[in-house]
Design an enzyme around this catalytic site. Structure first.
Site, mmCIF file in Angstrom:
data_model
loop_
_atom_site.group_PDB
_atom_site.id
_atom_site.type_symbol
_atom_site.label_atom_id
_atom_site.label_comp_id
_atom_site.label_asym_id
_atom_site.label_seq_id
_atom_site.Cartn_x
_atom_site.Cartn_y
_atom_site.Cartn_z
ATOM 1 C CD GLU A 154 -8.659 0.332 8.257
ATOM 2 O OE1 GLU A 154 -9.265 -0.463 9.362
ATOM 3 O OE2 GLU A 154 -7.680 0.746 8.171
ATOM 4 C CG HIS A 185 -5.888 -1.980 8.674
ATOM 5 N ND1 HIS A 185 -5.964 -1.285 9.422
ATOM 6 C CD2 HIS A 185 -4.241 -2.598 8.951
ATOM 7 C CE1 HIS A 185 -4.975 -1.026 10.210
ATOM 8 N NE2 HIS A 185 -4.446 -1.468 9.276
ATOM 9 C CG ASP A 221 -0.003 -0.339 2.232
ATOM 10 O OD1 ASP A 221 0.927 -0.540 3.081
ATOM 11 O OD2 ASP A 221 -1.093 -0.568 3.584
ATOM 12 C CG ASP A 254 -8.656 -2.429 12.157
ATOM 13 O OD1 ASP A 254 -8.257 -2.898 11.491
ATOM 14 O OD2 ASP A 254 -9.045 -1.189 11.041
HETATM 15 C C1 F6R Z 1 1.916 -1.487 6.345
HETATM 16 C C2 F6R Z 1 0.272 -2.213 6.375
HETATM 17 C C3 F6R Z 1 -0.738 -1.987 7.756
HETATM 18 C C4 F6R Z 1 -0.186 -2.725 9.115
HETATM 19 C C5 F6R Z 1 -0.925 -3.217 10.350
HETATM 20 C C6 F6R Z 1 0.081 -2.999 11.719
HETATM 21 O O1 F6R Z 1 1.543 -1.907 4.577
HETATM 22 O O2 F6R Z 1 -0.404 -2.828 5.594
HETATM 23 O O3 F6R Z 1 -1.808 -3.459 7.130
HETATM 24 O O4 F6R Z 1 1.176 -4.016 8.468
HETATM 25 O O5 F6R Z 1 -1.482 -1.487 10.292
HETATM 26 O O6 F6R Z 1 0.994 -2.060 11.203
HETATM 27 P P1 F6R Z 1 2.112 -2.368 12.855
HETATM 28 O O7 F6R Z 1 3.308 -3.390 12.022
HETATM 29 O O8 F6R Z 1 2.375 -1.066 12.720
HETATM 30 O O9 F6R Z 1 1.262 -2.395 13.880
#
Ligand code: F6R
Length: 243
Positions: free
Chosen positions: A143, A138, A67, A136
């Site tokens: 989401e 995702h 992303d 959540d």
């Molecule tokens: C990152 C991404 C997100 C993260 C998720 C967890 O490219 O796509 O889905 O993997 O928000 O983030 P952290 O690892 O910072 O807890």
């Protein structure tokens, strides 16, 4: 689904790097799907060390990232392109022409998503997709929703995410309100999916996603259906499940 329980974040990072290194060794021209965030940083550090030692080689590897924020350029230190360059790419022998992140600077969402889908289709099957998990549930920026989005799409960031990100920007107006993300079908099409999760704050969502029902309200839960899904998580993140 296989679960590898590790002592702590460092142990998780080493073990996740073992899985990625094995894929790279077996297939030097593999396609790696990559993630940003705090969870994979240690994994990337391990890969950098192994590359420096000559144990793994990125020269033929192609990458596709999950992303990117819409409206952030490569030099913005909050962009995911910047994150990847600083935390992995500039430290290993990868050909930058073989690295791919959605183009956050394309203002036309349809064009940006179509272009990224074309890239994804052109690189062939992703051999290993690395993921983190949001609180959540995702994955990427997919989401909780009423359905599982298939391919690359543009998402409106929730007010909670915008507020949480505000601390990284000079003003709240600078915080991106949209992002481009790979879809769930693309993630599910990867040959192998590897998720890293660490810390007690991830314990509830790990229990829900992998020991609860499969539902688009918890996007990561779909990974229960993936034929080769490995969760590498530390004791704290696994503290709400009986293993
Ligand atoms: C990152 C991404 C997100 C993260 C998720 C967890 O490219 O796509 O889905 O993997 O928000 O983030 P952290 O690892 O910072 O807890």
């Amino acid at each position: 689904m296989r679960i590898i329980k590790t002592k702590d974040y460092d142990d998780m990072s080493r073990k996740a790097a073992n899985v990625i290194s094995a894929v790279m060794t077996e297939k030097p021209n593999c396609v790696l799907g990559l993630a940003t965030g705090s969870s994979p940083i240690g994994t990337y550090k391990n890969l950098i060390e192994r590359c420096a030692n000559g144990d793994i080689d990125f020269s033929q590897v192609t990458t596709v990232n999950l992303d990117e924020y819409k409206g952030l350029d490569h030099e913005n230190d909050q962009s995911y392109y910047y994150f990847m360059r600083e935390n992995l790419f500039k430290h290993v022998n990868i050909d930058m022409n073989n690295t791919n992140v959605p183009n956050g600077m394309e203002p036309d969402a349809e064009k940006a998503c179509e272009a990224y889908n074309e890239i994804i289709h052109s690189v062939g099957q992703i051999d290993l997709q690395l993921l983190g998990i949001g609180h959540d549930g995702h994955i990427g920026f997919n989401e909780p929703a009423d359905y599982f989005p298939k391919e690359t799409h543009c998402v409106d960031l929730t007010e909670t995410t915008i507020n949480a990100n505000a601390r990284f920007f000079a003003t709240k107006e600078d915080v991106p309100t949209q992002a481009y993300t790979m879809g769930i079908q693309t993630i599910m099409s990867a040959k192998k999916v590897l998720m890293v999760a660490s810390g007690a704050d991830k314990a509830d969502i790990i229990a829900q996603a992998f020991f609860g029902p499969v539902t688009p309200q918890v996007p990561a839960s779909i990974l229960q259906f993936h034929p080769d899904f490995i969760l590498v998580a530390d004791e704290a993140a696994l503290s709400k499940v009986n293993l």
